[in-house]
Design a protein around this motif. Structure first.
Motif, PDB file in Angstrom:
ATOM      1  N   VAL A   1       0.840  -1.201   0.000  1.00 23.43           N
ATOM      2  CA  VAL A   1       0.000   0.000   0.000  1.00 23.43           C
ATOM      3  C   VAL A   1       0.872   1.247   0.000  1.00 23.43           C
ATOM      4  CG1 VAL A   1      -1.591   1.354   1.427  1.00 23.43           C
ATOM      5  CG2 VAL A   1      -2.006  -1.072   1.062  1.00 23.43           C
ATOM      6  N   ALA A   2       1.955   1.217   0.741  1.00 25.24           N
ATOM      7  CA  ALA A   2       2.827   2.391   0.843  1.00 25.24           C
ATOM      8  C   ALA A   2       3.667   2.615  -0.413  1.00 25.24           C
ATOM      9  CB  ALA A   2       3.744   2.254   2.057  1.00 25.24           C
ATOM     10  N   VAL A   3       3.941   1.565  -1.161  1.00 21.83           N
ATOM     11  CA  VAL A   3       4.825   1.691  -2.314  1.00 21.83           C
ATOM     12  C   VAL A   3       4.087   2.130  -3.586  1.00 21.83           C
ATOM     13  CG1 VAL A   3       4.777  -0.643  -3.305  1.00 21.83           C
ATOM     14  CG2 VAL A   3       6.907   0.618  -3.251  1.00 21.83           C
TER      15      VAL A   3
ATOM     16  N   LEU B   1      -1.275  11.129   1.150  1.00 20.30           N
ATOM     17  CA  LEU B   1      -0.178  10.276   1.619  1.00 20.30           C
ATOM     18  C   LEU B   1      -0.419   9.819   3.058  1.00 20.30           C
ATOM     19  CD1 LEU B   1       3.125  11.846   0.248  1.00 20.30           C
ATOM     20  CD2 LEU B   1       2.128   9.635  -0.303  1.00 20.30           C
ATOM     21  N   ALA B   2      -0.919  10.731   3.883  1.00 19.63           N
ATOM     22  CA  ALA B   2      -1.192  10.372   5.283  1.00 19.63           C
ATOM     23  C   ALA B   2      -2.252   9.270   5.355  1.00 19.63           C
ATOM     24  CB  ALA B   2      -1.647  11.605   6.056  1.00 19.63           C
ATOM     25  N   ASN B   3      -3.257   9.351   4.517  1.00 17.88           N
ATOM     26  CA  ASN B   3      -4.286   8.307   4.510  1.00 17.88           C
ATOM     27  C   ASN B   3      -3.731   6.976   4.003  1.00 17.88           C
ATOM     28  OD1 ASN B   3      -6.302   9.864   5.629  1.00 17.88           O
ATOM     29  ND2 ASN B   3      -7.019  10.601   3.629  1.00 17.88           N
ATOM     30  N   MET B   4      -2.813   7.023   3.049  1.00 15.23           N
ATOM     31  CA  MET B   4      -2.181   5.794   2.572  1.00 15.23           C
ATOM     32  C   MET B   4      -1.316   5.175   3.671  1.00 15.23           C
ATOM     33  SD  MET B   4      -1.298   6.489  -1.395  1.00 15.23           S
ATOM     34  CE  MET B   4      -0.970   4.766  -1.670  1.00 15.23           C
ATOM     35  N   VAL B   5      -0.625   6.019   4.415  1.00 22.79           N
ATOM     36  CA  VAL B   5       0.191   5.513   5.522  1.00 22.79           C
ATOM     37  C   VAL B   5      -0.712   4.933   6.609  1.00 22.79           C
ATOM     38  CG1 VAL B   5       1.820   6.194   7.324  1.00 22.79           C
ATOM     39  CG2 VAL B   5       2.134   7.011   5.003  1.00 22.79           C
ATOM     40  N   ARG B   6      -1.848   5.562   6.841  1.00 25.61           N
ATOM     41  CA  ARG B   6      -2.800   5.011   7.815  1.00 25.61           C
ATOM     42  C   ARG B   6      -3.318   3.642   7.364  1.00 25.61           C
ATOM     43  NH1 ARG B   6      -4.674  10.697   8.180  1.00 25.61           N
ATOM     44  NH2 ARG B   6      -4.051  11.397  10.271  1.00 25.61           N
TER      45      ARG B   6
ATOM     46  N   LEU C   1       3.941  15.900   5.758  1.00 30.89           N
ATOM     47  CA  LEU C   1       3.398  14.661   6.316  1.00 30.89           C
ATOM     48  C   LEU C   1       3.737  14.568   7.808  1.00 30.89           C
ATOM     49  CD1 LEU C   1       1.983  12.029   5.249  1.00 30.89           C
ATOM     50  CD2 LEU C   1       4.239  11.011   5.297  1.00 30.89           C
ATOM     51  N   PRO C   2       2.750  14.391   8.660  1.00 28.82           N
ATOM     52  CA  PRO C   2       3.018  14.280  10.108  1.00 28.82           C
ATOM     53  C   PRO C   2       3.493  12.880  10.477  1.00 28.82           C
ATOM     54  CG  PRO C   2       0.676  14.152   9.710  1.00 28.82           C
ATOM     55  CD  PRO C   2       1.320  14.390   8.367  1.00 28.82           C
ATOM     56  N   ALA C   3       4.760  12.579  10.204  1.00 30.57           N
ATOM     57  CA  ALA C   3       5.288  11.229  10.393  1.00 30.57           C
ATOM     58  C   ALA C   3       5.235  10.806  11.858  1.00 30.57           C
ATOM     59  CB  ALA C   3       6.711  11.144   9.859  1.00 30.57           C
ATOM     60  N   GLY C   4       5.499  11.715  12.764  1.00 30.28           N
ATOM     61  CA  GLY C   4       5.461  11.374  14.186  1.00 30.28           C
ATOM     62  C   GLY C   4       4.060  10.996  14.647  1.00 30.28           C
ATOM     63  N   ALA C   5       3.080  11.785  14.240  1.00 29.16           N
ATOM     64  CA  ALA C   5       1.696  11.500  14.619  1.00 29.16           C
ATOM     65  C   ALA C   5       1.223  10.194  13.983  1.00 29.16           C
ATOM     66  CB  ALA C   5       0.787  12.648  14.205  1.00 29.16           C
TER      67      ALA C   5
ATOM     68  N   THR D   1       3.118   7.680  13.265  1.00 24.81           N
ATOM     69  CA  THR D   1       3.797   6.613  13.992  1.00 24.81           C
ATOM     70  C   THR D   1       3.056   6.286  15.286  1.00 24.81           C
ATOM     71  OG1 THR D   1       5.921   7.232  13.036  1.00 24.81           O
ATOM     72  CG2 THR D   1       5.981   5.931  15.059  1.00 24.81           C
ATOM     73  N   VAL D   2       2.580   7.315  15.969  1.00 22.27           N
ATOM     74  CA  VAL D   2       1.798   7.092  17.186  1.00 22.27           C
ATOM     75  C   VAL D   2       0.494   6.369  16.852  1.00 22.27           C
ATOM     76  CG1 VAL D   2       0.548   8.257  19.051  1.00 22.27           C
ATOM     77  CG2 VAL D   2       2.844   9.000  18.440  1.00 22.27           C
ATOM     78  N   GLU D   3      -0.156   6.764  15.761  1.00 27.49           N
ATOM     79  CA  GLU D   3      -1.385   6.082  15.349  1.00 27.49           C
ATOM     80  C   GLU D   3      -1.125   4.612  15.027  1.00 27.49           C
ATOM     81  OE1 GLU D   3      -3.540   8.002  12.214  1.00 27.49           O
ATOM     82  OE2 GLU D   3      -3.288   9.978  13.132  1.00 27.49           O
ATOM     83  N   ALA D   4      -0.030   4.334  14.328  1.00 25.79           N
ATOM     84  CA  ALA D   4       0.298   2.950  13.985  1.00 25.79           C
ATOM     85  C   ALA D   4       0.588   2.136  15.243  1.00 25.79           C
ATOM     86  CB  ALA D   4       1.494   2.913  13.038  1.00 25.79           C
ATOM     87  N   ALA D   5       1.315   2.735  16.177  1.00 23.82           N
ATOM     88  CA  ALA D   5       1.608   2.036  17.438  1.00 23.82           C
ATOM     89  C   ALA D   5       0.333   1.785  18.228  1.00 23.82           C
ATOM     90  CB  ALA D   5       2.606   2.843  18.262  1.00 23.82           C
ATOM     91  N   ALA D   6      -0.586   2.742  18.202  1.00 24.70           N
ATOM     92  CA  ALA D   6      -1.851   2.554  18.911  1.00 24.70           C
ATOM     93  C   ALA D   6      -2.684   1.440  18.281  1.00 24.70           C
ATOM     94  CB  ALA D   6      -2.635   3.861  18.933  1.00 24.70           C
ATOM     95  N   LEU D   7      -2.707   1.375  16.961  1.00 22.33           N
ATOM     96  CA  LEU D   7      -3.441   0.302  16.284  1.00 22.33           C
ATOM     97  C   LEU D   7      -2.845  -1.068  16.609  1.00 22.33           C
ATOM     98  CD1 LEU D   7      -4.231   1.729  12.741  1.00 22.33           C
ATOM     99  CD2 LEU D   7      -5.865   0.832  14.383  1.00 22.33           C
ATOM    100  N   SER D   8      -1.520  -1.158  16.562  1.00 18.76           N
ATOM    101  CA  SER D   8      -0.870  -2.429  16.887  1.00 18.76           C
ATOM    102  C   SER D   8      -1.069  -2.776  18.359  1.00 18.76           C
ATOM    103  CB  SER D   8       0.613  -2.367  16.547  1.00 18.76           C
ATOM    104  OG  SER D   8       0.785  -2.268  15.155  1.00 18.76           O
ATOM    105  N   GLY D   9      -1.011  -1.776  19.216  1.00 20.39           N
ATOM    106  CA  GLY D   9      -1.263  -2.015  20.636  1.00 20.39           C
ATOM    107  C   GLY D   9      -2.681  -2.487  20.890  1.00 20.39           C
ATOM    108  N   LEU D  10      -3.632  -1.911  20.169  1.00 22.58           N
ATOM    109  CA  LEU D  10      -5.020  -2.360  20.290  1.00 22.58           C
ATOM    110  C   LEU D  10      -5.163  -3.808  19.839  1.00 22.58           C
ATOM    111  CD1 LEU D  10      -8.023  -1.750  20.825  1.00 22.58           C
ATOM    112  CD2 LEU D  10      -8.163  -0.977  18.441  1.00 22.58           C
ATOM    113  N   ALA D  11      -4.504  -4.157  18.742  1.00 32.25           N
ATOM    114  CA  ALA D  11      -4.562  -5.539  18.259  1.00 32.25           C
ATOM    115  C   ALA D  11      -3.979  -6.495  19.300  1.00 32.25           C
ATOM    116  CB  ALA D  11      -3.804  -5.667  16.944  1.00 32.25           C
TER     117      ALA D  11
END
Length: 162
Positions: free
Chosen positions: A34-36, A50-55, A122-126, A128-138
């Motif tokens: 998806v990112a590539v 881009l932010a939505n693709m990263v999400r 692109l808010p890469a830090g934010a 990254t926090v969203e991705a960590a939260a999703l993985s943490g939720l999983a």
């Protein structure tokens, strides 16, 4: 404390071998795909797109991470001298380390495919926090399923819940 460190060191290799790497890698590979896409087609997308693709890539990674606590032999290893929380924490630590490397690869692919202006916005830090939260939720949902039910493979149900 030394004794616990020795136990963790002794359990690391078997834990790495027992993880469902195909399922984890499937979700993570889909996230990289998806990112590539913008880089493959030389698309100059705005930062919001881009932010939505990263999400979306982060969601794919979280779905892959949902399978981290899947252990078909969970009921046969219930009588080992190592407590289950220690075994699960070690599984989460190994998957978390691999997931961090995967996330760095996702951001690297996005950066390589984006123009300088879109990458700077692109808010890469934010993200990254969203991705960590999703993985943490999983991981939290999988841990709750393992703790409060007799299910050995919580991954499919957690992936569907995500």
């Amino acid at each position: 404390m030394r004794r616990r460190a020795a136990v963790v060191a002794a359990l690391t290799r078997p834990t790495v071998r027992s993880l469902p790497w195909r399922l984890l890698a499937g979700g993570w590979a889909l996230g990289v795909v998806v990112a590539v896409v913008p880089a493959l087609f030389s698309l100059d997308l705005p930062a919001a797109v881009l932010a939505n693709m990263v999400r979306a890539a982060a969601l794919c990674g979280a779905v892959g991470t949902a399978f981290a606590l899947d252990d078909p032999a969970r009921h046969t290893t219930g009588a080992v001298p190592v407590p289950r929380p220690l075994r699960q924490t070690l599984r989460v630590a190994v998957v978390g380390l691999a997931g961090a490397v995967w996330w760095a690869a996702v951001l690297g692919v996005v950066r390589a495919g984006a123009d300088a202006e879109s990458w700077a916005a692109l808010p890469a830090g934010a993200l990254t926090v969203e991705a960590a939260a999703l993985s943490g939720l999983a991981l939290a949902l999988a841990g709750a399923a393992v703790r409060f039910s007799a299910v050995r493979l919580p991954g499919p149900a957690v992936a569907a819940a995500l």
